[in-house]
Design a protein around this motif. Structure first.
Motif, mmCIF file in Angstrom:
data_model
loop_
_atom_site.group_PDB
_atom_site.id
_atom_site.type_symbol
_atom_site.label_atom_id
_atom_site.label_comp_id
_atom_site.label_asym_id
_atom_site.label_seq_id
_atom_site.Cartn_x
_atom_site.Cartn_y
_atom_site.Cartn_z
ATOM 1 N N SER A 29 66.754 34.403 3.734
ATOM 2 C CA SER A 29 66.236 35.289 4.773
ATOM 3 C C SER A 29 67.047 36.576 4.797
ATOM 4 C CB SER A 29 66.318 34.619 6.136
ATOM 5 O OG SER A 29 65.520 33.467 6.150
ATOM 6 N N ARG A 78 53.176 31.025 4.396
ATOM 7 C CA ARG A 78 54.334 31.853 4.695
ATOM 8 C C ARG A 78 54.507 32.993 3.695
ATOM 9 N NH1 ARG A 78 57.344 26.763 3.949
ATOM 10 N NH2 ARG A 78 57.502 26.480 1.721
ATOM 11 N N THR A 148 51.634 39.056 9.506
ATOM 12 C CA THR A 148 53.017 38.759 9.176
ATOM 13 C C THR A 148 53.118 37.565 8.233
ATOM 14 O OG1 THR A 148 53.127 37.392 11.131
ATOM 15 C CG2 THR A 148 53.962 39.634 11.333
ATOM 16 N N GLU A 150 56.531 35.468 5.991
ATOM 17 C CA GLU A 150 57.981 35.511 5.828
ATOM 18 C C GLU A 150 58.399 35.981 4.430
ATOM 19 O OE1 GLU A 150 59.827 31.905 7.003
ATOM 20 O OE2 GLU A 150 61.860 32.686 6.743
ATOM 21 N N HIS A 176 61.379 44.682 6.934
ATOM 22 C CA HIS A 176 61.026 43.276 6.772
ATOM 23 C C HIS A 176 62.292 42.431 6.632
ATOM 24 C CE1 HIS A 176 58.760 39.781 5.532
ATOM 25 N NE2 HIS A 176 59.314 39.764 4.335
ATOM 26 N N GLY A 181 62.959 38.589 7.106
ATOM 27 C CA GLY A 181 62.053 38.207 6.024
ATOM 28 C C GLY A 181 62.742 38.304 4.680
#
Lengths: 219, 222
Positions: A29, A78, A148, A150, A176, A181
């Motif tokens: 992430s 995702r 959206t 991820e 992002h 993200g």
């Protein structure tokens, strides 16, 4: 807790030959991974493998250590994939094109804002057949803004984009990442994605074994 | 689920109506081909009456087949298939929606035109109702079976011909029972068993065909 998307000893076989083998990658992430390598080294193939569009012949993809192949629906939900094709219907307007893809993933609130973000707000009602190649690319990128996800998987997102649009893309990816993200890009251009992005040169994993001899193929 | 279906069907209908002519072409083919038979066989009313149901049905079959190659091809060419596969929606549902749109654009107009052409072929009075009922039961099956062929032929050169070779043999049972139903009603027998079998084929194709076509679509990208 940050999420982790990783691949372990991935081998890709395409068009009767091994493209790359024993490739490892890992993104967490907030991180960005930039894939580099000469034409034909397998950047697009790797991104398609990451998206689940292409099956790896060996190795496995993992999300937080769990195999992705066990929950393919969750994996699809995702991620955003922008490929080399734009998936634009020429007879629909710019807005209709974007609204269709956005509505498959949820509510439509983001569409107008997304078109503004990529600079297509003024021509939203124009049929997409009149878009230039750079504008088509912008419309593709609008998809990742309109809803959206991820994980962003972007295959050569800068092709055909002007300086201004590349700037917009850089900001989008940086935002992002700041929002937690992760992004994977294949590109030939130098691109600034908000600092300390990881690079992965695919040609390091170029397959040594081949089914056919090169000489045999060229004949 | 319903929302997604409606979304996909509207998109396909909108695309078809805006670029026009696909549905019109299918109907034009249907009309012209059936019209050829009185010219070729001769205008003898009894002969035409005997072959009417068969001619209308065979031609409807060919007309449906003609429209199949566009079913997935344009999405495949512009990369939409990638995104449809990646959408958080079952691909089987996407296929079902596309088949529904295909049926509305080809099956439905065929059903509306068929009685007129049957009159041209001098179909005996007793056959019309059953002809229409059999078409309502069988044209969705044609679209469903066709979707499997269309998905399998993706990426192949000369896809159109390949689809015919894949799909026509599978259309044979549909043809036999559809024509059988009309013939039965003309000769005064009950068309019920034929129609029940057509219904059974539809009931089988409805879950199986989208599943098979979706698998073929996923495979087409490999």
């Amino acid at each position: 807790m940050p999420n982790r998307f990783s691949g372990h000893s991935i081998t890709c076989f395409r068009g009767e030959r091994f493209v790359f083998e024993a490739l490892d990658f890992s993104v967490e992430s907030g991180e960005a991974l930039v894939l580099t390598g000469p034409n034909g080294s397998g950047k697009s193939s790797l991104i398609r493998i990451m998206a689940g569009l292409l099956a790896e012949v060996d190795g496995r993809l993992e999300w937080n250590g769990d195999p992705v192949s066990e929950t393919p629906e969750d994996h699809r939900a995702r991620l955003h994939y922008v490929g080399y094709q734009d998936a634009i219907k020429p007879v629909m307007t710019v807005r209709e094109n974007l609204a269709f893809w956005a509505s498959l993933r949820g509510p439509l609130d983001g569409v107008t804002g997304a078109l503004e973000t990529v600079g297509l707000g003024r021509i939203a009602e124009m049929p997409a057949q009149f878009l230039s190649s750079g504008q088509r690319r912008r419309l593709s990128l609008a998809r990742i803004v309109a809803s959206t996800a991820e994980v962003w998987l972007l295959d050569e997102p800068t092709v055909g984009l002007d300086r201004n649009a590349v700037g917009i893309l850089e900001t989008l990816v940086a935002d992002h990442r700041a929002g937690g993200g992760m992004a994977v890009l294949a590109t030939h251009q130098p691109i600034a994605l908000g600092g300390d992005e990881h690079g992965l040169d695919i040609s390091r994993f170029a397959a040594r074994r081949q089914i056919f001899d090169d000489a045999e193929v060229s004949q | 689920m319903i929302r997604i279906m409606r979304l996909l069907v509207t998109r396909d209908l909108r695309l078809a109506l805006r670029q026009g002519s696909d549905a019109a072409m299918v109907i034009a083919f249907f009309v012209i081909t059936v019209t050829l038979f009185p010219l070729g066989v001769g205008p003898e009313p009894n002969v035409l009456a005997r072959i009417a149901a068969g001619v209308v049905w065979v031609t409807a079959l060919l007309a449906t087949m003609l429209s199949l190659d566009r079913l997935f091809q344009s999405d495949y060419d512009d990369g939409s298939t990638d995104l449809l596969i990646l959408a958080p929606v079952p691909l089987e549902l996407v296929v079902l929606a596309k088949v529904l749109a295909h049926w509305m654009l080809t099956g439905l107009p065929l059903i509306l035109t068929a009685p007129v052409l049957a009159a041209l072929m001098n179909l005996p009075e007793g056959g019309y109702l059953v002809l229409i009922v059999s078409m309502f039961l069988a044209t969705p099956t044609l679209s469903l079976i066709g979707s499997v062929g269309a998905a399998l032929a993706l990426g192949a050169r000369r896809g159109g011909i390949l689809i015919s070779l894949l799909v026509l043999p599978l259309y044979i049972p549909v043809l036999i029972f559809a024509v059988g139903a009309v013939d039965a009603s003309i000769t005064g027998l009950t068309p019920r068993p034929h129609l029940l079998i057509l219904g059974a084929m539809l009931a089988a194709a409805l879950p199986l065909a989208p599943w098979a076509a979706a698998a073929a679509l996923r495979h087409s990208l490999r």
